[in-house]
Design a protein around this motif. Structure first.
Motif, PDB file in Angstrom:
ATOM      1  N   GLY A 224       4.996 -22.545 -38.086  1.00  0.00           N
ATOM      2  CA  GLY A 224       4.533 -22.459 -39.195  1.00  0.00           C
ATOM      3  C   GLY A 224       5.380 -22.902 -40.366  1.00  0.00           C
ATOM      4  O   GLY A 224       6.476 -22.721 -40.236  1.00  0.00           O
ATOM      5  N   LYS A 225       4.919 -23.211 -41.470  1.00  0.00           N
ATOM      6  CA  LYS A 225       5.893 -23.677 -42.643  1.00  0.00           C
ATOM      7  C   LYS A 225       6.950 -22.620 -42.903  1.00  0.00           C
ATOM      8  O   LYS A 225       6.753 -21.361 -43.118  1.00  0.00           O
TER       9      LYS A 225
ATOM     10  N   ASN B 112      14.014 -34.774 -34.811  1.00  0.00           N
ATOM     11  CA  ASN B 112      13.224 -34.835 -35.937  1.00  0.00           C
ATOM     12  C   ASN B 112      14.032 -33.841 -36.984  1.00  0.00           C
ATOM     13  O   ASN B 112      14.268 -32.642 -36.654  1.00  0.00           O
ATOM     14  N   TRP B 113      14.241 -34.219 -38.350  1.00  0.00           N
ATOM     15  CA  TRP B 113      14.879 -33.447 -39.224  1.00  0.00           C
ATOM     16  C   TRP B 113      13.568 -32.157 -39.552  1.00  0.00           C
ATOM     17  O   TRP B 113      14.114 -31.097 -39.804  1.00  0.00           O
ATOM     18  N   ALA B 114      12.622 -32.804 -39.879  1.00  0.00           N
ATOM     19  CA  ALA B 114      11.144 -31.824 -40.101  1.00  0.00           C
ATOM     20  C   ALA B 114      10.255 -32.159 -39.230  1.00  0.00           C
ATOM     21  O   ALA B 114       9.963 -33.424 -38.799  1.00  0.00           O
TER      22      ALA B 114
ATOM     23  N   ASP C 187       4.974 -27.922 -42.284  1.00  0.00           N
ATOM     24  CA  ASP C 187       3.644 -27.388 -42.645  1.00  0.00           C
ATOM     25  C   ASP C 187       3.186 -26.250 -41.728  1.00  0.00           C
ATOM     26  O   ASP C 187       3.794 -26.046 -40.930  1.00  0.00           O
ATOM     27  N   ASN C 188       1.826 -25.870 -42.195  1.00  0.00           N
ATOM     28  CA  ASN C 188       1.444 -24.841 -41.234  1.00  0.00           C
ATOM     29  C   ASN C 188       0.419 -25.632 -40.153  1.00  0.00           C
ATOM     30  O   ASN C 188      -0.096 -26.919 -40.514  1.00  0.00           O
TER      31      ASN C 188
ATOM     32  N   ILE D 133      13.091 -19.561 -35.145  1.00  0.00           N
ATOM     33  CA  ILE D 133      13.741 -18.812 -36.169  1.00  0.00           C
ATOM     34  C   ILE D 133      12.797 -18.686 -37.418  1.00  0.00           C
ATOM     35  O   ILE D 133      12.365 -19.684 -38.186  1.00  0.00           O
ATOM     36  N   THR D 134      12.595 -17.693 -37.569  1.00  0.00           N
ATOM     37  CA  THR D 134      11.638 -17.107 -38.797  1.00  0.00           C
ATOM     38  C   THR D 134      12.418 -16.353 -40.066  1.00  0.00           C
ATOM     39  O   THR D 134      12.626 -15.265 -39.819  1.00  0.00           O
ATOM     40  N   PRO D 135      12.835 -17.108 -41.091  1.00  0.00           N
ATOM     41  CA  PRO D 135      13.720 -16.615 -42.052  1.00  0.00           C
ATOM     42  C   PRO D 135      12.941 -15.753 -42.880  1.00  0.00           C
ATOM     43  O   PRO D 135      11.904 -15.768 -43.049  1.00  0.00           O
ATOM     44  N   ASN D 136      13.835 -14.583 -43.341  1.00  0.00           N
ATOM     45  CA  ASN D 136      13.245 -13.630 -44.189  1.00  0.00           C
ATOM     46  C   ASN D 136      13.401 -14.407 -45.532  1.00  0.00           C
ATOM     47  O   ASN D 136      14.306 -14.721 -46.164  1.00  0.00           O
TER      48      ASN D 136
END
Length: 421
Positions: free
Chosen positions: A68-69, A41-43, A92-93, A106-109
Motif C-alpha cells: 500500500g501507499k 523500479n524506483w516506485a 499507490d494503494n 517495510i511499513t514506515p511509522n
C-alpha cells in the motif's frame, strides 16, 4: 543539516515475505509484486501492477504482505550480494496485490519517517555497502536476515526536509516513468503500422486502398509456406541489411581523454553507467555507434534495439545493422525482431539454451520482399519521426536517471538542499 539516527526496526515494521508464485485451489487469487518488479523500479504504481503475475495466497499472507501507499519493499535473496537490498517505493494503494518471496516489506511509522525519503535512503551507497558486508551466504545464494534489516542505521533530517527530498527524487522518477510509458505507446503504434503493411499486406495500393483487403492478388510461396502479394519474392535477412560485428575492445584501450564508451550487452540493456569501459576514438568507423543505430546482440540476450545513449564503440557479440540494397531502417529493424522472436520460440520448444545467431543463421532466414524498396521507403517516412522521438525520450531518461543518482548522495548528506524553486 541536523540528522537523527534510528534503527530501522524502531521506526518501521519489517515483514519477510514467503508468498510463492503458485496458484493453489482454495486460496485467494492475487497479483504478485515479485523480485524483478522491486529490483527494476524506483516506485511501484498502479500502471505497473496491471502487468504483475497472477498467483494465490492465504488470507494470513494477504493481511501481512499486501502492499500500500507509503510502504517500501526491498529484495532480500539473490545469487549475488550486489542484487540484495534494492528498494522500491509503493506509490499507490492496491486491491489484492501482495509482495512475493525473496523480498521484505517495510511499513514506515509516518510520524517519524517519510516513505519516499526512506526509499531514497535505501538507495544510497552507504546502505548498499551495509547490505553487501552483512549478507549471509556465499557462492550460490546470498540473503539478508531479519536482524540485518532491522539493525540498519537510518539517518533522518526533520520531517519537512524528508518530504521535500523524497518528493523531488520521486518527481524525477515519475518523469522517467512517463517517458517510458510514452515510448511503450510509440513502439506499439509503430509496430502496429508495420504489421499492417508488411505482415497483413495491407500497404496502400495504387489507389491508396489497403492492398490485400481490397482484393490485391496473392500467391502461394512454397519457401515461406504462406501467401504473399503477387510480384513479391522470398529473400533473407542478408538481402536487406549488413551485419558488422564489434571489436575486441581490450585491444583499443585509451591512453588519453580521446575516448568512447564501450557498448557491451550490459550497455544495450541498461545504458551507460559508472562501470562502462572505454575505447580509443580512432577505432574503425564501421564499429562506431551513433544515436538511432540498430544494434543486435547475437549471443546471450538476443536483443534488437535502437541505440540512444550517445556515440560509442561496439564490442564483440553485437552486430551493428545497416542498410543493404536500399532497404530502410524500419524494414530491417522489424524483420530482424520477428526472426529473433521465432529463434527464441524454437529454442524454448526444444528446451535448449538459446545459443547465438550467426551469419549462417541469417543466410538461412526467409522473409517476404517487395519487388523494389519504394513501398518500404514510404513506410519509413511515417516511422522515422516515431523512431526519432523514441530515441529522444530514451536520451532524456538517461539524463534524468543520471541527475537523480547524482543528487541522491548530495541531498542525503546535506551537501545540497531543495529550495522553493
Amino acid at each position: 543539516m541536523e540528522l537523527k539516527k534510528y534503527k530501522l526496526a524502531d521506526i518501521a515494521k519489517i515483514e519477510i515475505s514467503g508468498v510463492d508464485k503458485k496458484t493453489i485451489e482454495g486460496e485467494t487469487p492475487v497479483r504478485l509484486c515479485n523480485f524483478v518488479d522491486v529490483y527494476y523500479n524506483w516506485a511501484i504504481t498502479k500502471d505497473k501492477a496491471k502487468r504483475f503475475m497472477i498467483a494465490s495466497a492465504k488470507q494470513s499472507e494477504i493481511d501481512r504482505f499486501s502492499i500500500g501507499k507509503g510502504m517500501v519493499a526491498i529484495t532480500k535473496d539473490s545469487e549475488t550480494k550486489y542484487d540484495i537490498g534494492v528498494a522500491t517505493y509503493i506509490a499507490d494503494n492496491f486491491d489484492n496485490v501482495v509482495l512475493g518471496y525473496h523480498c521484505a516489506l517495510i511499513t514506515p511509522n509516518p510520524t517519524i519517517v517519510d516513505g519516499k525519503y526512506l526509499n531514497a535512503f535505501m538507495h544510497t551507497q552507504y546502505i548498499q555497502k551495509y547490505f553487501e558486508n552483512n549478507a549471509s551466504g556465499s557462492g550460490q545464494r546470498y540473503t539478508l536476515s531479519n536482524d540485518t534489516i532491522s539493525n540498519i542505521q537510518v539517518l533522518l533530517p526533520p520531517m519537512e526536509v524528508q518530504r521535500t527530498i523524497g518528493k523531488l527524487l520521486a518527481d524525477l522518477d515519475r518523469k522517467i516513468e512517463l517517458n517510458r510509458q510514452i515510448n511503450d505507446n510509440l513502439e506499439a503504434m509503430a509496430k502496429q503500422l508495420y504489421d499492417y503493411w508488411f505482415v497483413q499486406f495491407d500497404f496502400p495500393n495504387e489507389e491508396g486502398k489497403p492492398y490485400k483487403s481490397s482484393g490485391g492478388a496473392m500467391v502461394w510461396n512454397e519457401k515461406l509456406k504462406r501467401e504473399i502479394p503477387q510480384g513479391w519474392h522470398c529473400g533473407t535477412l542478408l538481402d536487406i541489411a549488413e551485419y558488422t560485428n564489434g571489436l575486441a575492445c581490450q585491444k583499443y584501450r585509451p591512453t588519453d581523454n580521446n575516448k568512447l564508451p564501450v557498448i557491451k550487452i550490459k550497455e544495450m540493456h541498461d545504458g551507460l553507467s559508472a562501470d562502462t569501459e572505454w575505447v580509443k576514438t580512432d577505432i574503425p568507423d564501421d564499429v562506431k555507434v551513433f544515436d538511432g543505430d540498430v544494434l543486435f546482440s547475437w549471443s546471450a540476450s538476443l536483443e534488437v534495439m535502437l541505440w540512444a545513449y550517445g556515440n560509442g564503440g561496439l564490442n564483440q557479440h553485437i552486430f551493428k545493422v545497416t542498410s543493404k540494397n536500399g532497404y530502410p531502417r524500419s524494414f530491417y529493424f522489424y524483420q530482424l525482431i520477428h526472426y529473433v522472436g521465432i529463434f527464441k520460440q524454437m529454442a524454448e520448444a526444444r528446451k535448449t539454451t538459446m545459443g547465438h545467431i550467426t551469419q549462417d543463421h541469417l543466410k538461412q532466414s526467409t522473409i517476404a520482399l517487395p519487388p523494389n524498396v519504394d513501398i518500404a521507403n514510404k513506410l519509413e517516412e511515417k516511422l522515422c519521426p516515431i523512431f526519432d522521438e523514441i530515441v529522444k525520450n530514451n536520451q532524456e531518461i538517461m539524463a534524468l536517471t543520471k541527475q537523480r543518482d547524482e543528487l541522491l548522495p548530495l541531498l542525503m548528506n546535506g551537501q545540497a538542499s531543495v529550495n522553493s524553486d
